[in-house]
Design an enzyme around this catalytic site. Structure first.
Site, PDB file in Angstrom:
ATOM      1  N   ARG A  60     -59.463   8.870   9.488  1.00 53.26           N
ATOM      2  CA  ARG A  60     -60.261   7.808   8.869  1.00 53.26           C
ATOM      3  C   ARG A  60     -60.393   6.583   9.779  1.00 53.26           C
ATOM      4  O   ARG A  60     -61.254   5.750   9.568  1.00 53.26           O
ATOM      5  CB  ARG A  60     -59.693   7.411   7.504  1.00 53.26           C
ATOM      6  CG  ARG A  60     -59.645   8.573   6.496  1.00 53.26           C
ATOM      7  CD  ARG A  60     -60.969   9.340   6.393  1.00 53.26           C
ATOM      8  NE  ARG A  60     -60.977  10.251   5.273  1.00 53.26           N
ATOM      9  CZ  ARG A  60     -60.755  11.565   5.335  1.00 53.26           C
ATOM     10  NH1 ARG A  60     -60.499  12.158   6.509  1.00 53.26           N
ATOM     11  NH2 ARG A  60     -60.792  12.307   4.256  1.00 53.26           N
ATOM     12  N   CYS A 102     -38.139 -19.437   0.831  1.00 51.76           N
ATOM     13  CA  CYS A 102     -38.308 -18.717  -0.439  1.00 51.76           C
ATOM     14  C   CYS A 102     -37.070 -18.823  -1.317  1.00 51.76           C
ATOM     15  O   CYS A 102     -37.175 -18.888  -2.538  1.00 51.76           O
ATOM     16  CB  CYS A 102     -38.565 -17.236  -0.178  1.00 51.76           C
ATOM     17  SG  CYS A 102     -39.999 -16.938   0.806  1.00 51.76           S
ATOM     18  N   CYS A 129     -51.202 -22.955  21.035  1.00 50.28           N
ATOM     19  CA  CYS A 129     -49.966 -22.234  20.711  1.00 50.28           C
ATOM     20  C   CYS A 129     -49.435 -22.765  19.387  1.00 50.28           C
ATOM     21  O   CYS A 129     -49.976 -23.726  18.831  1.00 50.28           O
ATOM     22  CB  CYS A 129     -48.947 -22.354  21.842  1.00 50.28           C
ATOM     23  SG  CYS A 129     -48.018 -23.904  21.876  1.00 50.28           S
ATOM     24  N   THR A 146     -36.542 -20.535  14.946  1.00 50.92           N
ATOM     25  CA  THR A 146     -36.888 -19.210  15.481  1.00 50.92           C
ATOM     26  C   THR A 146     -38.372 -19.140  15.818  1.00 50.92           C
ATOM     27  O   THR A 146     -38.756 -18.593  16.855  1.00 50.92           O
ATOM     28  CB  THR A 146     -36.526 -18.108  14.463  1.00 50.92           C
ATOM     29  OG1 THR A 146     -35.172 -18.309  14.060  1.00 50.92           O
ATOM     30  CG2 THR A 146     -36.665 -16.725  15.060  1.00 50.92           C
ATOM     31  N   ASP A 199     -33.998  -8.288  12.830  1.00 50.25           N
ATOM     32  CA  ASP A 199     -33.602  -9.059  11.643  1.00 50.25           C
ATOM     33  C   ASP A 199     -32.085  -8.925  11.517  1.00 50.25           C
ATOM     34  O   ASP A 199     -31.563  -7.823  11.643  1.00 50.25           O
ATOM     35  CB  ASP A 199     -34.292  -8.510  10.376  1.00 50.25           C
ATOM     36  CG  ASP A 199     -34.314  -9.514   9.234  1.00 50.25           C
ATOM     37  OD1 ASP A 199     -35.385  -9.750   8.664  1.00 50.25           O
ATOM     38  OD2 ASP A 199     -33.231 -10.077   8.922  1.00 50.25           O
TER      39      ASP A 199
HETATM   40 ZN   LIG Z   1     -49.268 -25.612  22.703  1.00 48.70          ZN
END
Ligand SMILES: [Zn+2]
Length: 263
Positions: free
Chosen positions: A11, A186, A170, A131, A59
């Site tokens: 597909r 969260c 960036c 991070t 992770d």
């Molecule tokens: Zn930048």
């Protein structure tokens, strides 16, 4: 591609924009996914199903009962297990041909740079600014496309920084490190389950397009979703000539994110 692969990916192959060449590019690619939570779940599911050849998932967290409301790559019997291992097992059931490498740590420093350097596309599915900025710096350093997503409460955002292009902003151009942006997680704020599914699915689409070189990616735009009203906004982004991370030196004027109404 063998007969089974031609069927599995038929597909995609039917799409003139993809075809056998595009699918082969996916099979030959190597992506880096950082974060195996709410966003990383749909991203990884779609990338594995789509036939991305190799990816590395990082992770340091383990599956918790509170994750299962939205982190759909993990199952109840995975509680207590490293998220990367739980995800790898699910993905191997969807597509045993995809090679998944797991890194059960919070990657930083040289390790992060090494992983970014070896990836075709880097996907940021993390939930903290430190991070995010470290990933961005490595992507700028090695000119790697960065697909960034975030979601908390009912608010989601997604952006692409194709740092192979000299004119691409960036992440730091958009959210300068040490700015007054409040970190919302969260665990404290709550998150609407399908929000991360929507944002993660867009991230997956952008990754596939970047890998195949088809369409026009989100570079230079930030998409914002209010899932309560289901309204989208598109914010045009420009490279900040004074950016501490990506600016080349010759500077003229300061960036102002120009909001264009597109609802
Ligand atoms: Zn930048």
């Amino acid at each position: 591609m063998d007969d089974n692969q031609l069927l599995r990916y038929s597909r995609h192959i039917l799409l003139p924009e993809i075809g056998i060449d595009g699918q082969q590019k996916l099979l030959d690619s190597n992506v880096l996914l950082i974060g195996a939570g709410g966003l990383g779940a749909p991203v990884s599911l779609y990338l594995a199903a789509s036939g991305v050849g190799r990816f590395t998932i990082c992770d340091d967290d383990s599956v918790d009962l509170t994750n299962l409301q939205r982190q759909i790559v993990h199952f109840t019997d995975s509680i207590g297990e490293h998220k990367v291992e739980s995800a790898r097992r699910t993905l191997s059931r969807i597509n045993p041909e995809t090679i998944v490498t797991t890194v059960a740590e919070r990657v930083a420093g040289e390790r992060l740079e090494q992983l970014v350097r070896s990836a075709d596309v880097v996907i940021d599915c993390t939930d903290n600014f430190a991070t995010r900025h470290a990933i961005n710096r490595a992507c700028v350093k090695f000119s790697r496309p960065l697909v960034s997503g975030a979601g908390v409460r009912f608010d989601g955002q997604v952006a692409v920084f194709d740092l192979r292009r000299a004119d691409s902003p960036c992440y730091h151009c958009l959210f300068p490190e040490g700015g007054d942006l409040e970190e919302m997680r969260c665990a404290v704020m709550g998150v609407f389950a399908p929000l991360v599914g929507i944002i993660g699915s867009i991230q997956a689409a952008e990754v596939l397009k970047l890998l195949m070189g088809v369409g026009r990616d989100l570079t230079g735009r930030l998409l914002l979703l209010d899932a309560l009203t289901m309204e989208w906004r598109s914010v045009r982004l420009k490279k900040d000539p004074h950016c501490a991370v990506c600016a080349s030196g010759d500077t003229t004027q300061r960036n102002a994110a120009e909001v264009c109404v597109r609802q």
